[in-house]
Design a protein around this motif. Structure first.
Motif, PDB file in Angstrom:
ATOM      1  N   PHE A  90      16.221  55.185 127.906  1.00 45.57           N
ATOM      2  CA  PHE A  90      17.662  55.025 127.471  1.00 45.57           C
ATOM      3  C   PHE A  90      18.431  56.341 128.215  1.00 45.57           C
ATOM      4  N   ILE A 118      23.227  54.974 119.468  1.00 44.87           N
ATOM      5  CA  ILE A 118      23.570  53.671 119.363  1.00 44.87           C
ATOM      6  C   ILE A 118      22.606  52.866 118.530  1.00 44.87           C
ATOM      7  N   HIS A 119      23.233  51.915 117.778  1.00 42.64           N
ATOM      8  CA  HIS A 119      22.073  51.439 116.624  1.00 42.64           C
ATOM      9  C   HIS A 119      21.705  49.853 116.817  1.00 42.64           C
ATOM     10  N   ASN A 120      22.502  49.429 117.889  1.00 43.85           N
ATOM     11  CA  ASN A 120      22.084  47.881 118.110  1.00 43.85           C
ATOM     12  C   ASN A 120      20.935  47.502 119.300  1.00 43.85           C
ATOM     13  N   VAL A 121      20.306  48.849 119.449  1.00 41.72           N
ATOM     14  CA  VAL A 121      19.200  48.440 120.570  1.00 41.72           C
ATOM     15  C   VAL A 121      17.967  49.193 120.512  1.00 41.72           C
ATOM     16  N   MET A 122      16.782  48.904 120.637  1.00 41.57           N
ATOM     17  CA  MET A 122      15.644  49.420 120.408  1.00 41.57           C
ATOM     18  C   MET A 122      14.595  48.972 121.851  1.00 41.57           C
ATOM     19  N   THR A 123      13.804  49.707 122.272  1.00 39.33           N
ATOM     20  CA  THR A 123      12.945  49.011 123.290  1.00 39.33           C
ATOM     21  C   THR A 123      11.357  49.338 122.687  1.00 39.33           C
ATOM     22  N   ASP A 124      10.438  48.272 122.991  1.00 35.26           N
ATOM     23  CA  ASP A 124       9.015  48.525 122.748  1.00 35.26           C
ATOM     24  C   ASP A 124       8.302  48.360 124.122  1.00 35.26           C
TER      25      ASP A 124
ATOM     26  N   GLN B 167      24.919  52.024 129.612  1.00 38.27           N
ATOM     27  CA  GLN B 167      23.819  52.004 128.968  1.00 38.27           C
ATOM     28  C   GLN B 167      22.705  51.101 129.669  1.00 38.27           C
ATOM     29  N   SER B 204      10.061  45.942 126.783  1.00 35.85           N
ATOM     30  CA  SER B 204      11.201  45.048 126.276  1.00 35.85           C
ATOM     31  C   SER B 204      12.297  46.024 125.640  1.00 35.85           C
ATOM     32  N   THR B 205      13.465  45.868 126.182  1.00 39.33           N
ATOM     33  CA  THR B 205      14.525  46.672 125.752  1.00 39.33           C
ATOM     34  C   THR B 205      15.597  45.341 125.009  1.00 39.33           C
ATOM     35  N   ARG B 206      15.565  45.465 123.436  1.00 40.18           N
ATOM     36  CA  ARG B 206      16.188  44.389 122.849  1.00 40.18           C
ATOM     37  C   ARG B 206      17.573  44.999 122.232  1.00 40.18           C
TER      38      ARG B 206
END
Lengths: 270, 292
Positions: A90, A118-124, B167, B204-206
């Motif tokens: 990020f 930012i709350h509507n995103v995440m990465t795995d 972003q 993966s970025t969701r």
């Protein structure tokens, strides 16, 4: 521990992965690192041609949650470049929380990152792991410590930056007599020398019983520059066999500490 | 053929400069099409054939220019098409951010030129400086106009509003260091996933809770290797594999201040990014899907 992760080799989480990431970047001079999770903390180690060994050490108290199984060795090889890119997904300006999972031998290392703002995103991320190569045991229990210096990291970094770039060899002269620390570099046509008496602002403590002269490859010493830039203090330890150990301390805003360590093998006179 | 226009407002001048800078990053050359009511910037790939251009940008003249006069070749061919080296134009327009006034003219010097007269304020006195740039252009002959026609694209399967481009670009830039291709996946439920897969890692970025503008599903995945995600109805998911570097370059358009960006996808074949600005400019980027 109700989500079935109790049998995982490692589960860990922290509020901000930023310092962790910059610490890893400081030792990122090789593609791969040996990742080792111990009950007292995480350690990542890289080696450069059997001459330099660098590790990043993150004590367990930096994590909000940290579990490692103590009945198995949690150790594997991982691409440190991929790991830092993932931790930085990020961007450097964003603080993101980090969760880490490692299920069992041969499993990938799983990372879950979520930015704080930012709350509507995440990465795995699933980063593949390999069987770890053996790590050099450079420390020799028989060799005694002959000198120990505690220096301010920024000032020492400035000093190293001042050294002539084209030089290959750096000579370190330590002595209980003035000027205590004298650093000499040998280039093609020149020799330059920097003296640092123990009264200098840079020196926080100095102990050395008898004079000693050690030579190292300057490019090896330069590998610590990135770590110096993010650390507050550096401890130099010379042992009687010439091995140089540099221990750097990174102090975070939350008063917790992370460390990096560099073992550097001396040049021997031929 | 005649063309003359004047720009005096600071906001449009800044935007015009940003648009041209973005274009110069995409391609060495672009075509500037002038018509009665709009200016168009068109970037197409060499030998592109029937594929859509790389970029299609429409700028309404009345919002940007206080004066705008043009005469085409004849009554049947009212437009003017000029080939320009985009970097030349971008460099000349870079000073526009602090300029007072810009005059653009089509002139005939040793070769046809776009002449830019930029009036710059002086920091020490009330007088102004006038800086003139002559940018060589190539007048595109009529028989080649058809190559720069408005793109006709298949009906997109999904159109979804993108999260903040800055972003998105940061994330893509990290991903492109690890892989040359990135998979974009959009669902009718407002989820967007960027993913890379290599031997080393799967990342993966969701994003979720994005506004879906249109969905023309169900999507047929019968012929593909798409791995089904648990608890997700794949007939409501659209995906496309694109070149990571290209995608990142398009996202550099984040420096153009924009209202919203819509990402439209034709399953597996095409991604269209459509950026709309305050000044009613529309930029469309076309990124072809990579199909094995």
């Amino acid at each position: 521990m109700d989500n079935g992760t109790s049998q995982y080799y490692l589960t860990a989480s922290m509020d901000s992965g930023k310092s962790f990431c910059s610490l890893l970047k400081a030792i990122q001079f090789q593609e791969n690192a040996v990742f080792c999770a111990m009950p007292e903390g995480l350690k990542l180690t890289v080696e450069e041609g059997k001459c330099v060994q660098a590790s990043a050490y993150i004590p367990a108290d930096n994590f909000t949650e940290y579990h490692v199984r103590d009945d198995v060795d949690v150790m594997f090889k991982i691409s440190i470049a991929v790991l830092t890119e993932c931790l930085n997904i990020f961007g450097a300006s964003e603080e993101s929380s980090l969760k880490m999972y490692y299920r069992s031998e041969g499993s990938p290392l799983l990372l879950v990152l979520q930015p704080q703002s930012i709350h509507n995103v995440m990465t795995d991320c699933e980063i593949s792991t390999q069987t770890a190569d053996s790590v050099l045991e450079l420390k020799d229990e028989d060799a005694s410590e002959v000198a120990k210096l505690v220096l301010k990291a920024t000032a020492f970094g400035g000093l190293l930056a001042d050294l002539e770039r084209s030089c290959d060899i750096i000579e370190l002269n330590l002595s209980p007599e003035h000027p205590n620390v004298s650093i000499t570099t040998y280039g093609m046509q020149d020799r330059s020398c920097i003296d640092v008496p123990k009264s200098s602002d840079m020196v926080e403590s100095f102990s050395c019983e008898k004079p000693i002269t050690l030579k190292y490859q300057l490019p090896h010493i330069r590998l610590i520059m990135k770590a110096l830039a993010i650390s507050s203090k550096v401890v130099l330890r010379c042992s009687s066999n010439g091995l140089l150990l540099l221990q750097l301390k990174l102090e975070k805003e939350d008063q917790r500490q992370m460390f990096s360590e560099f073992y550097i093998v001396p040049l021997l006179d031929d | 053929m005649k063309f003359r226009a004047v720009m005096v407002d600071t906001a449009p001048m800044r935007e015009f400069s940003n648009i041209v800078t973005t274009i110069s990053k995409l391609s060495k050359e672009c075509v500037l099409r002038l018509s009665d009511d709009k200016l168009y910037f068109i970037v197409s790939e060499d030998n592109s054939g029937p594929t859509p251009p790389v970029l299609w940008c429409e700028i309404p003249q009345d919002v940007f220019f206080s004066e705008y006069q043009m005469i085409g070749i004849d009554d049947e061919h009212k437009d003017i098409y000029l080939g320009v080296v985009s970097a030349n134009l971008a460099r000349s327009l870079a000073t526009l951010k602090s300029a007072k006034c810009l005059k653009i003219k089509l002139t005939k010097k040793q070769c046809p030129c776009l002449t830019l007269e930029i009036e710059m304020p002086s920091s020490t006195s009330t007088q102004t400086r006038q800086v003139t740039h002559d940018i060589p252009v190539v007048v595109v002959p009529r028989k080649l106009w058809s190559e720069f026609q408005e793109p006709r694209v298949p009906q997109p399967d999904i159109s979804i509003e993108l999260p903040a481009l800055k972003q998105l670009r940061t994330t893509i830039d990290r991903m492109k260091t690890m892989s040359s291709e990135v998979i974009i996946r959009a669902s009718a439920e407002g989820r967007l996933t960027l993913q890379i897969k290599t031997n080393m890692a799967k990342v993966s970025t969701r994003f979720k809770d994005l506004r879906v503008e249109a969905f023309e599903g169900p999507i047929d995945h019968s012929d593909s290797e798409t791995e089904s995600q648990a608890n997700e109805d794949m007939s409501r998911v659209c995906y496309c594999r694109v070149d990571a570097k290209k995608f990142s370059t398009f996202l550099s358009s984040e420096q153009i201040s924009h209202n919203k960006t819509i990402c439209s996808m034709v399953n597996k074949k095409l991604v269209i990014l459509c950026l709309q600005t305050e000044e009613n400019v529309m930029l469309q980027f076309f990124i072809p899907g990579i199909v094995y």
